[in-house]
Scaffold this motif. Structure first.
Motif, PDB file in Angstrom:
ATOM      1  N   MET A  48       0.522  -1.369   0.285  1.00 34.91           N
ATOM      2  CA  MET A  48      -0.248  -0.104  -0.207  1.00 34.91           C
ATOM      3  C   MET A  48       0.609   1.631   0.141  1.00 34.91           C
ATOM      4  SD  MET A  48      -2.559   0.977   2.835  1.00 34.91           S
ATOM      5  CE  MET A  48      -3.523  -0.465   2.206  1.00 34.91           C
ATOM      6  N   GLY A  49       0.357   2.171  -0.902  1.00 33.68           N
ATOM      7  CA  GLY A  49       1.217   3.685  -1.124  1.00 33.68           C
ATOM      8  C   GLY A  49       1.552   4.268   0.206  1.00 33.68           C
ATOM      9  N   ARG A  50       0.438   4.198   1.321  1.00 32.95           N
ATOM     10  CA  ARG A  50       0.727   5.217   2.081  1.00 32.95           C
ATOM     11  C   ARG A  50       2.588   4.576   2.904  1.00 32.95           C
ATOM     12  NH1 ARG A  50      -2.178   7.825   6.233  1.00 32.95           N
ATOM     13  NH2 ARG A  50      -4.132   8.152   4.968  1.00 32.95           N
ATOM     14  N   TYR A  51       2.441   3.702   3.360  1.00 33.17           N
ATOM     15  CA  TYR A  51       2.933   2.994   4.065  1.00 33.17           C
ATOM     16  C   TYR A  51       4.328   2.164   3.484  1.00 33.17           C
ATOM     17  CZ  TYR A  51      -0.557   2.668   7.346  1.00 33.17           C
ATOM     18  OH  TYR A  51      -1.828   3.144   8.547  1.00 33.17           O
ATOM     19  N   GLU A  52       4.545   2.576   2.128  1.00 31.01           N
ATOM     20  CA  GLU A  52       5.972   2.284   1.587  1.00 31.01           C
ATOM     21  C   GLU A  52       6.890   2.425   1.916  1.00 31.01           C
ATOM     22  OE1 GLU A  52       4.437   3.144  -3.372  1.00 31.01           O
ATOM     23  OE2 GLU A  52       6.483   4.074  -2.903  1.00 31.01           O
ATOM     24  N   ARG A  53       7.621   3.252   2.563  1.00 31.83           N
ATOM     25  CA  ARG A  53       8.490   4.558   3.310  1.00 31.83           C
ATOM     26  C   ARG A  53       8.308   3.863   4.669  1.00 31.83           C
ATOM     27  NH1 ARG A  53      10.744   7.860  -1.072  1.00 31.83           N
ATOM     28  NH2 ARG A  53       9.652   7.386  -2.453  1.00 31.83           N
ATOM     29  N   ASN A  54       7.929   3.496   4.914  1.00 28.80           N
ATOM     30  CA  ASN A  54       8.350   2.177   6.023  1.00 28.80           C
ATOM     31  C   ASN A  54       8.927   0.869   6.288  1.00 28.80           C
ATOM     32  OD1 ASN A  54       6.029   4.201   7.806  1.00 28.80           O
ATOM     33  ND2 ASN A  54       5.122   2.303   8.126  1.00 28.80           N
ATOM     34  N   ILE A  55       8.397   0.508   5.024  1.00 27.23           N
ATOM     35  CA  ILE A  55       9.552  -0.676   4.420  1.00 27.23           C
ATOM     36  C   ILE A  55      10.843  -0.596   3.809  1.00 27.23           C
ATOM     37  CG2 ILE A  55       9.066  -2.848   2.741  1.00 27.23           C
ATOM     38  CD1 ILE A  55       6.883  -2.017   4.595  1.00 27.23           C
ATOM     39  N   LYS A  56      11.746  -1.579   4.684  1.00 29.94           N
ATOM     40  CA  LYS A  56      12.722  -1.693   4.950  1.00 29.94           C
ATOM     41  C   LYS A  56      13.671  -1.239   6.352  1.00 29.94           C
ATOM     42  CE  LYS A  56      14.456  -3.526   0.762  1.00 29.94           C
ATOM     43  NZ  LYS A  56      14.622  -5.133   1.299  1.00 29.94           N
ATOM     44  N   THR A  57      12.848   0.060   6.944  1.00 33.07           N
ATOM     45  CA  THR A  57      12.883   0.547   8.098  1.00 33.07           C
ATOM     46  C   THR A  57      12.617  -0.647   9.140  1.00 33.07           C
ATOM     47  OG1 THR A  57      12.838   2.476   7.424  1.00 33.07           O
ATOM     48  CG2 THR A  57      12.802   2.213   9.556  1.00 33.07           C
ATOM     49  N   LEU A  58      10.839  -1.274   8.414  1.00 34.29           N
ATOM     50  CA  LEU A  58       9.701  -2.716   9.119  1.00 34.29           C
ATOM     51  C   LEU A  58      10.430  -3.250   7.921  1.00 34.29           C
ATOM     52  CD1 LEU A  58       7.600  -0.681  10.971  1.00 34.29           C
ATOM     53  CD2 LEU A  58       9.368  -1.464  11.577  1.00 34.29           C
ATOM     54  N   SER A  59      10.397  -4.031   8.071  1.00 33.25           N
ATOM     55  CA  SER A  59       9.573  -5.490   7.044  1.00 33.25           C
ATOM     56  C   SER A  59       8.942  -5.450   7.111  1.00 33.25           C
ATOM     57  CB  SER A  59      10.343  -7.176   7.699  1.00 33.25           C
ATOM     58  OG  SER A  59       9.207  -6.967   8.657  1.00 33.25           O
ATOM     59  N   VAL A  60       8.398  -6.410   5.700  1.00 30.32           N
ATOM     60  CA  VAL A  60       7.032  -6.025   5.525  1.00 30.32           C
ATOM     61  C   VAL A  60       6.027  -6.456   6.782  1.00 30.32           C
ATOM     62  CG1 VAL A  60       5.118  -6.977   3.966  1.00 30.32           C
ATOM     63  CG2 VAL A  60       7.210  -6.195   3.029  1.00 30.32           C
ATOM     64  N   GLU A  61       6.577  -7.779   6.962  1.00 34.64           N
ATOM     65  CA  GLU A  61       5.736  -8.422   8.151  1.00 34.64           C
ATOM     66  C   GLU A  61       5.963  -7.071   9.301  1.00 34.64           C
ATOM     67  OE1 GLU A  61       8.288  -9.558   6.719  1.00 34.64           O
ATOM     68  OE2 GLU A  61       7.242 -10.654   5.400  1.00 34.64           O
ATOM     69  N   GLU A  62       6.567  -6.480   9.713  1.00 35.69           N
ATOM     70  CA  GLU A  62       6.686  -5.938  10.937  1.00 35.69           C
ATOM     71  C   GLU A  62       5.904  -4.495  10.684  1.00 35.69           C
ATOM     72  OE1 GLU A  62      11.338  -6.581  13.107  1.00 35.69           O
ATOM     73  OE2 GLU A  62      10.506  -4.894  10.757  1.00 35.69           O
ATOM     74  N   ASN A  63       5.181  -3.822   9.534  1.00 36.91           N
ATOM     75  CA  ASN A  63       4.880  -3.303   9.158  1.00 36.91           C
ATOM     76  C   ASN A  63       3.378  -3.578   9.605  1.00 36.91           C
ATOM     77  OD1 ASN A  63       4.462  -0.098   7.922  1.00 36.91           O
ATOM     78  ND2 ASN A  63       2.938  -1.415   6.138  1.00 36.91           N
ATOM     79  N   GLU A  64       3.028  -4.730   8.411  1.00 39.56           N
ATOM     80  CA  GLU A  64       1.297  -5.309   9.044  1.00 39.56           C
ATOM     81  C   GLU A  64       1.067  -5.771   9.611  1.00 39.56           C
ATOM     82  OE1 GLU A  64      -1.455  -6.805   7.583  1.00 39.56           O
ATOM     83  OE2 GLU A  64      -0.038  -5.428   6.219  1.00 39.56           O
TER      84      GLU A  64
END
Lengths: 75, 225
Positions: free
Chosen positions: B1-17
């Motif tokens: 999802m675009g909203r959280y795109e820039r969270n990724i790598k700082t957080l893993s996809v699983e963590e973000n989820e």
């Protein structure tokens, strides 16, 4: 004896971050140091001796490091 | 999802989820709390409880992100909820427009994964520590005064605030030094990073340690407690 005093927050203002005190007394406590620095005991929130929680009445030894922090409570 | 795109790598996809399933309770929606809620909400913490019985007044405008000419006189917790509706409608923000006390605090914090201390006085902080300990919830403490601030993470049983505030009646330095715009934002950021690490089980938190910040000397120091 030589005591290192590390001051934090506004205790540094008009003093310094770190002081080395040469004291020619047999018995030295943090309370003695506070008096010498003109800091009231009730202004101190955290008092560490060699990085551990200490008391104003603990007897210090040559080379001890005393750290003093005022209370920070705002939000 | 675009909203959280820039969270990724700082957080893993699983963590973000996982963020959407967490409950975080923010006690105080003033200087620190307003920024904390902003950051938790943008990051995507799914459930935020904003607690504050106070209303905005003019002297809040120099630093409290939720205060503005439009919100003067409005309750701080409700203003936080309304702002988050605009910022991120995927999350739920519940406003509790009450001051905490020994009678309501356990009910307020119940069911949360982390509590954030964004209070403005020492006595209520100690009450909050007691309640978090009783409820078994980690507490991320932050406090500011003038150019100075501090952050620590407290787990049930640590009782770190007992070391930081041995005398509960002590007056904090903020009473004489005031609070500028930049210290609450900084301390809030550090608290949010701690909260996230606790939620997703990252190591190296400020547990049994305190970050002491002096912006006048640009000194950042971690002390052991």
């Amino acid at each position: 004896m030589k005591i290192e005093v590390r001051l934090f927050a506004y205790f540094r203002e008009g003093r310094d971050k770190k002081l080395f005190l040469e004291i020619n007394e047999d018995e030295v406590t943090p309370r003695y140091i506070l008096n010498k620095l003109n800091i009231e005991e009730k202004e101190v929130s955290i008092l560490l001796i060699n990085g551990r929680d200490g008391k104003a009445t603990t007897t210090l030894k040559d080379g001890d490091v005393v750290s003093l922090f005022p209370p920070v409570g705002g939000g | 999802m675009g909203r959280y795109e820039r969270n990724i790598k700082t957080l893993s996809v699983e963590e973000n989820e996982r963020l959407k399933d967490f409950y975080v309770c923010v006690i105080g929606c003033g200087g620190i709390g307003g920024y904390v809620i902003e950051m938790l909400g943008r990051l995507g913490i799914g459930h935020i409880t904003a607690v504050d019985g106070d209303n905005f007044c003019e002297s809040n405008l120099n630093r409290q992100i939720l205060s503005s000419n439009k919100t003067i006189g409005k309750n701080k917790a409700e203003t936080a909820r309304d702002r988050m509706k605009d910022v991120n409608d995927l999350i739920e923000v519940i406003a509790v427009p009450e001051f905490i006390n020994k009678d309501n605090i356990l009910d307020i914090i119940k069911g949360h994964h982390v509590v954030i201390d964004a209070l403005d006085n020492i006595e209520t902080r100690l009450l909050l520590q007691d309640a978090c300990e009783k409820a078994g919830i980690p507490l991320v403490h932050g406090a500011i005064g003038g150019w100075y601030g501090q952050v620590t993470s407290i787990f049930p049983g640590d009782r770190t605030l007992d070391v930081i505030y041995e005398d509960k009646d002590q007056k904090g330095i903020e009473k004489t030094l005031g609070n500028p715009s930049f210290t609450p934002a900084l301390i809030a950021s550090i608290q949010v990073s701690e909260a996230v690490k606790i939620l997703i089980n990252k190591k190296d938190t400020l547990r049994n340690k305190m970050l002491v910040v002096d912006l006048l000397s640009q000194d950042f120091e971690v002390i052991n407690l």
